[in-house]
Design a protein around this motif. Sequence first.
Motif, PDB file in Angstrom:
ATOM      1  N   UNK A 102      28.702 -32.691  22.588  1.00 50.28           N
ATOM      2  CA  UNK A 102      28.189 -31.169  22.963  1.00 50.28           C
ATOM      3  C   UNK A 102      28.404 -30.479  21.775  1.00 50.28           C
ATOM      4  N   UNK A 103      27.879 -29.273  21.424  1.00 50.99           N
ATOM      5  CA  UNK A 103      27.856 -28.340  20.434  1.00 50.99           C
ATOM      6  C   UNK A 103      28.414 -27.018  21.151  1.00 50.99           C
ATOM      7  N   UNK A 104      28.968 -26.054  20.444  1.00 51.99           N
ATOM      8  CA  UNK A 104      29.414 -24.621  20.611  1.00 51.99           C
ATOM      9  C   UNK A 104      28.254 -23.797  20.681  1.00 51.99           C
ATOM     10  N   UNK A 105      27.912 -23.110  21.525  1.00 57.73           N
ATOM     11  CA  UNK A 105      26.688 -22.327  21.633  1.00 57.73           C
ATOM     12  C   UNK A 105      26.719 -21.088  20.721  1.00 57.73           C
ATOM     13  N   UNK A 106      27.957 -20.629  19.965  1.00 58.56           N
ATOM     14  CA  UNK A 106      28.128 -19.615  19.250  1.00 58.56           C
ATOM     15  C   UNK A 106      28.316 -20.205  17.703  1.00 58.56           C
ATOM     16  N   UNK A 107      28.976 -21.067  17.386  1.00 51.66           N
ATOM     17  CA  UNK A 107      29.176 -21.537  16.131  1.00 51.66           C
ATOM     18  C   UNK A 107      28.200 -22.857  15.830  1.00 51.66           C
ATOM     19  N   UNK A 108      27.735 -23.522  16.938  1.00 50.45           N
ATOM     20  CA  UNK A 108      26.972 -24.971  16.821  1.00 50.45           C
ATOM     21  C   UNK A 108      27.808 -26.199  16.068  1.00 50.45           C
ATOM     22  N   UNK A 109      29.096 -25.892  16.359  1.00 43.00           N
ATOM     23  CA  UNK A 109      30.132 -26.915  15.903  1.00 43.00           C
ATOM     24  C   UNK A 109      30.298 -27.828  17.020  1.00 43.00           C
ATOM     25  N   UNK A 110      30.663 -29.075  16.883  1.00 46.95           N
ATOM     26  CA  UNK A 110      30.893 -30.230  17.893  1.00 46.95           C
ATOM     27  C   UNK A 110      32.201 -29.688  18.779  1.00 46.95           C
ATOM     28  N   UNK A 111      31.892 -29.780  20.058  1.00 46.93           N
ATOM     29  CA  UNK A 111      33.333 -29.330  20.778  1.00 46.93           C
ATOM     30  C   UNK A 111      34.388 -30.379  20.809  1.00 46.93           C
ATOM     31  N   UNK A 112      35.383 -29.847  20.496  1.00 49.08           N
ATOM     32  CA  UNK A 112      36.728 -30.996  20.510  1.00 49.08           C
ATOM     33  C   UNK A 112      37.363 -31.070  21.769  1.00 49.08           C
ATOM     34  N   UNK A 113      37.466 -32.368  22.056  1.00 50.73           N
ATOM     35  CA  UNK A 113      38.062 -32.547  23.458  1.00 50.73           C
ATOM     36  C   UNK A 113      38.993 -33.919  23.532  1.00 50.73           C
ATOM     37  N   UNK A 114      39.720 -33.883  24.425  1.00 46.16           N
ATOM     38  CA  UNK A 114      40.648 -35.310  24.706  1.00 46.16           C
ATOM     39  C   UNK A 114      39.670 -36.370  24.767  1.00 46.16           C
ATOM     40  N   UNK A 115      40.199 -37.657  24.330  1.00 43.71           N
ATOM     41  CA  UNK A 115      39.451 -39.010  24.283  1.00 43.71           C
ATOM     42  C   UNK A 115      40.070 -39.811  25.320  1.00 43.71           C
ATOM     43  N   UNK A 116      39.553 -39.608  26.715  1.00 45.84           N
ATOM     44  CA  UNK A 116      40.308 -40.410  27.737  1.00 45.84           C
ATOM     45  C   UNK A 116      40.009 -41.818  27.624  1.00 45.84           C
ATOM     46  N   UNK A 117      38.881 -42.000  26.921  1.00 45.94           N
ATOM     47  CA  UNK A 117      38.542 -43.526  26.858  1.00 45.94           C
ATOM     48  C   UNK A 117      39.323 -44.469  26.057  1.00 45.94           C
ATOM     49  N   UNK A 118      39.934 -43.933  25.014  1.00 49.92           N
ATOM     50  CA  UNK A 118      40.754 -44.658  24.038  1.00 49.92           C
ATOM     51  C   UNK A 118      42.071 -44.309  23.940  1.00 49.92           C
ATOM     52  N   UNK A 119      42.934 -44.670  24.973  1.00 49.25           N
ATOM     53  CA  UNK A 119      44.288 -44.219  25.090  1.00 49.25           C
ATOM     54  C   UNK A 119      45.094 -44.915  23.911  1.00 49.25           C
ATOM     55  N   UNK A 120      46.235 -44.524  23.429  1.00 46.58           N
ATOM     56  CA  UNK A 120      47.027 -44.963  22.374  1.00 46.58           C
ATOM     57  C   UNK A 120      48.513 -45.305  23.278  1.00 46.58           C
ATOM     58  N   UNK A 121      48.381 -46.610  23.670  1.00 45.73           N
ATOM     59  CA  UNK A 121      49.762 -47.099  24.143  1.00 45.73           C
ATOM     60  C   UNK A 121      51.097 -46.898  23.113  1.00 45.73           C
ATOM     61  N   UNK A 122      52.099 -46.509  23.843  1.00 51.80           N
ATOM     62  CA  UNK A 122      53.242 -46.435  23.204  1.00 51.80           C
ATOM     63  C   UNK A 122      54.170 -47.406  23.689  1.00 51.80           C
ATOM     64  N   UNK A 123      55.276 -47.665  22.599  1.00 56.46           N
ATOM     65  CA  UNK A 123      56.178 -48.531  23.137  1.00 56.46           C
ATOM     66  C   UNK A 123      57.324 -48.360  22.153  1.00 56.46           C
TER      67      UNK A 123
END
Length: 378
Positions: A102-123
Amino acid sequence: MLAFDSSATPPTTDIETKKPSRGHESYIALVWRRLRRSWTGMAGLVLVVLLILMAIFADFFAPMDPKATDVGFAPPQVMSFHDKDGNFVFQPRVYALSDSEELDPVTFQPIVGIDYDNPRLLSFFVKGAEYRLFGLIPANRHFFGSTDGQPVHFLGTDKFGRDVLSRAIIGSRISLTIALTVVFIVTIIGTTVGMVSGYFGGTFDVWLQRFVDLVLAFPQLPLYLALTSLIPVTAPTNVFLAFVIAVMSALGWAQMSREVRGKTLALARIDYVRAAMAVGATDTRIIMQHIFPNVMSHVIVAVTLHIPSVVLLESFLGFLGFAVKPPLISWGLMLQDTATYSVIGSYPWILAPVGFVLVTVFAFNALGDGLRDAVDPY
């Protein structure tokens, strides 16, 4: 005649002799017993030990390579125990930010969001960036991080995309090294000058104290800035660091010597010191065997209370660019990124090194207060 029966048991009495529950205790044992009763002193001791361990094994505790770059001014990644559907999971994870379609309607830049499909597991004890333990042993294990080696920024990144947490942990090594080295030199010079001046007294003490007054009269901050600016920018980092340590030590020993001199003046008039003089003991033996052990309690407390002031001074000089130069890392050098209000307002996680400085100052101050209360009655 009355016969004595050796097999008869001795008569019992109501008064029984009780053995003392505690035998002879040394001075150190007495101080330790009193220190354990102070929760602030013990908290400071635990924090000081943890800080020293963190500085020694900084490469192991740092989750990433402090020089590796990523997205600039990336916000801190919050550890989560839930998957993308909201279900609780036992293995912690973080979710990185990514550009959506999705693009921002004002700046037409890609909207940055949280990527829930690729979690980084911690240990714990994961493989990561390679380093040399103690500068000799090659290793790649880190105390905490992602299992797949992907970058994780618990305190965000700076303007160059470098991990703030890793740099703060590595920076503790330089900041604490400067503080401990300066305090060590100050303690040696100040204790020696104070004991010699207070023991001999007379004209020697008068002239030596006038020199101490001269050192104490210097305006330290302008002198720090003037002396450190004499080193050219192209000078090697170790030369610059040694010069900063020398300047801090040269201006910091006078106060310690004044305090030790006051203790020595009182001890030099005690009966056992006068008895040692009467039997012909040398001045060196009297100073080292009778005076030095009795001023050590005050010196130890003064050291723990002087270290925070050196840490704060190094942070301030590093913020102004007069303490440590890149590629070395220190807390003061990291605070140079907070020079403008706009950066602080937009990226407040850049102030994370301030938290490390506050914890260090609290730890040594709490330990110093606990030691002062423990050694005061004795």
